[in-house]
Design an enzyme around this catalytic site. Structure first.
Site, PDB file in Angstrom:
ATOM      1  N   PRO A 253       0.964  -1.163  -0.265  1.00 39.52           N
ATOM      2  CA  PRO A 253      -0.180  -0.378  -0.269  1.00 39.52           C
ATOM      3  C   PRO A 253       0.802   1.452   0.211  1.00 39.52           C
ATOM      4  CG  PRO A 253       0.132  -1.108   2.281  1.00 39.52           C
ATOM      5  CD  PRO A 253       0.842  -1.974   1.105  1.00 39.52           C
ATOM      6  N   ASP A 428       5.476   2.205   2.243  1.00 43.37           N
ATOM      7  CA  ASP A 428       5.013   1.097   2.768  1.00 43.37           C
ATOM      8  C   ASP A 428       3.847   1.695   3.699  1.00 43.37           C
ATOM      9  OD1 ASP A 428       3.860  -1.714   3.081  1.00 43.37           O
ATOM     10  OD2 ASP A 428       5.761  -2.240   2.989  1.00 43.37           O
ATOM     11  N   HIS A 429       2.447   1.849   4.105  1.00 42.37           N
ATOM     12  CA  HIS A 429       2.216   1.929   5.116  1.00 42.37           C
ATOM     13  C   HIS A 429       2.289   1.230   6.331  1.00 42.37           C
ATOM     14  CE1 HIS A 429      -0.569   4.466   7.069  1.00 42.37           C
ATOM     15  NE2 HIS A 429      -1.066   5.723   6.072  1.00 42.37           N
ATOM     16  N   ARG A 430       2.026  -0.286   5.551  1.00 40.88           N
ATOM     17  CA  ARG A 430       2.342  -1.359   6.759  1.00 40.88           C
ATOM     18  C   ARG A 430       3.491  -1.092   8.100  1.00 40.88           C
ATOM     19  NH1 ARG A 430       2.769  -6.609   2.730  1.00 40.88           N
ATOM     20  NH2 ARG A 430       4.537  -4.974   2.220  1.00 40.88           N
TER      21      ARG A 430
END
Length: 456
Positions: A253, A428-430
């Site tokens: 994401p 990376d939004h994770r």
């Protein structure tokens, strides 16, 4: 007992390779550790070492052959005293056994090499050349039994037996045609040996799933019937790039943070340093400052110095910064380890060396694997801004555009001309949330706009 030499897996992502060059010919004698071929993997051209001694009886795969699958036979090795008639009866190793023993050899050497490197991380990135197999002490010569006959044992089994004082002549081998393997020696010592066959499924399970099939080339070709075009076969590197970046865009994401930074102070400071370093033959680039700025920013914002590990996040302590290097037909991302601890001149020299060897495809796997953060700079091509794709498992990548002179409003409210560079941080939004990514981007910009602070 003639045995087949199999196509080795010379990198974690290698599924097939190109046999670029044979360094031996049929009839040549080889010993364990001798370099016998050059193999092009998905990333580099690497040297392949023999794991046993004997005579090259027959070459099964000619030079330049591409698409050779890992574990496919590429040659036949004859034992001492055997002639060409034994080639057709060459024993195929038990699936996974040869690879398991080769991997075990490499692991032992890697563990020994990495023991001091864990304390002195700055040395971990040093080049060991293009050899795929770490140099190890050659296995002891094949022993003989009471009748003077050779006892057949793998190189790893011979080394372990020599270390443990085990008499190989007294053992019964469980390998092909009674060959003694590592498990037999460990069993003789009362150790618990892990069968190679049991390891193979684990290795397969750890391999990344292949990307979903796309439209076939024949279907696309029908769209261009009657039009002139050149058909280009995909090499290993292009296949790997396609698979990894497709995976990245489908599973990561991404979100994007954009900032502009004024470079005038940095350009002036760089000019002064280069004049002072001229006698040493050192010339710093803007990219050297960007690498240093990112490395220090990762230390200032340690929660952003992280990678995605499936069901975990790994937060790194050192700043290991990868830098994209364009080469013919693809790209590499060599990693500058412990970049926060290195001087600008050291980073500059190391980057030049890595880039040169990347273009020659002479990087070893440990030089382009790892890192938590990457930089992709297209400013030298006049590109003003762009969005880069994250290279998993990295947490972020910084896309750097060109420095362009443009009017800006200064702190006094007056219009002046300044050199402004646009940057985009793909995140990376994770791993990194929006506010944390913004904090990292702010730290990078502050370092670039106040370059003297990077030397403090």
């Amino acid at each position: 007992m003639a045995t087949q030499i199999l196509m080795p897996a010379l990198s974690p992502t290698m599924e097939e390779g190109t046999l670029a060059k044979w360094l031996v010919k049929e009839g040549d004698e080889v010993s364990s550790g001798d370099i016998i071929a050059e193999i092009e993997t998905d990333k580099a051209t690497m040297e392949f070492e023999a794991v046993d001694e004997g005579v090259i009886g027959k070459i099964l795969v000619s030079e330049g052959t591409s698409g050779v699958k890992v574990n496919d036979p590429i040659a036949v090795l004859l034992e001492e005293g055997e002639d060409a008639s034994a080639v057709d009866e060459a024993e195929s190793p038990v699936p996974g056994e040869a690879q398991a023993e080769a991997a075990e050899d490499a692991k032992e050497t890697k563990d020994a090499d990495n023991a001091p490197a864990e304390k002195t991380g700055a040395k971990a990135g040093g080049s060991k050349g293009a050899s795929a197999a770490p140099k190890t002490e050659k296995a002891p010569a094949a022993p003989q039994d009471a009748d003077g006959k050779r006892v057949f044992a793998s190189p790893l089994a011979r080394r372990i037996a020599a270390d443990k004082g085990v008499d190989l002549a007294a053992l019964k081998g469980s390998g092909p045609k009674g060959r003694i393997v590592k498990a037999d020696v460990e069993a003789a010592q009362g150790g618990k040996a892990a069968p190679a066959k049991a390891d193979a499924p684990k290795a397969e399970a750890a391999a990344p799933a292949p990307a979903a099939a796309s439209v076939s080339s024949s279907t696309i070709a029908k769209m261009y019937e009657g039009r002139e075009y050149e058909e280009i076969e995909l090499n290993g590197m292009r296949k790997t790039i396609a698979a990894r970046l497709t995976e990245a865009k489908q599973t990561i994401p991404h979100f994007y943070l954009r900032r502009s930074v004024k470079l005038d102070a940095l350009m002036k400071f760089r000019s002064q340093l280069n004049k002072q370093l001229e006698g040493r033959g050192v010339k710093l680039s803007v990219n050297d400052f960007i690498i240093k700025a990112c490395a220090l920013a990762l230390q200032s914002v340690p929660d952003a110095n992280a990678v995605w590990a499936g069901d975990k996040v790994f937060k790194l302590k050192p700043s290991d910064v990868a830098v994209a290097v364009a080469i013919e037909g693809g790209l590499f991302t060599p990693v500058l380890k412990d970049a926060e601890m290195k001087s600008l001149s050291t980073l500059s020299a190391e980057m030049k060396d890595l880039a040169t060897r990347a273009r020659d495809r002479k990087l070893a796997p440990h030089e382009y694997q790892g890192g938590s953060f990457a930089i992709s700079n297209l400013g030298m091509f006049g590109i003003e801004n762009f969005d880069a794709v994250i290279n998993p498992p990295h947490g972020a990548i910084l896309a750097v555009g060109a420095g362009i002179k443009q009017p800006v409003v200064n702190d006094e409210g007056e219009i002046e001309v300044a050199t402004v560079m646009s940057m985009t941080l793909s995140v990376d939004h994770r791993v990194i949330d929006g506010a944390l990514g913004a904090e990292l981007m702010k730290a990078i910009c502050e370092n670039l706009e106040n370059p003297m602070l990077m030397l403090a």
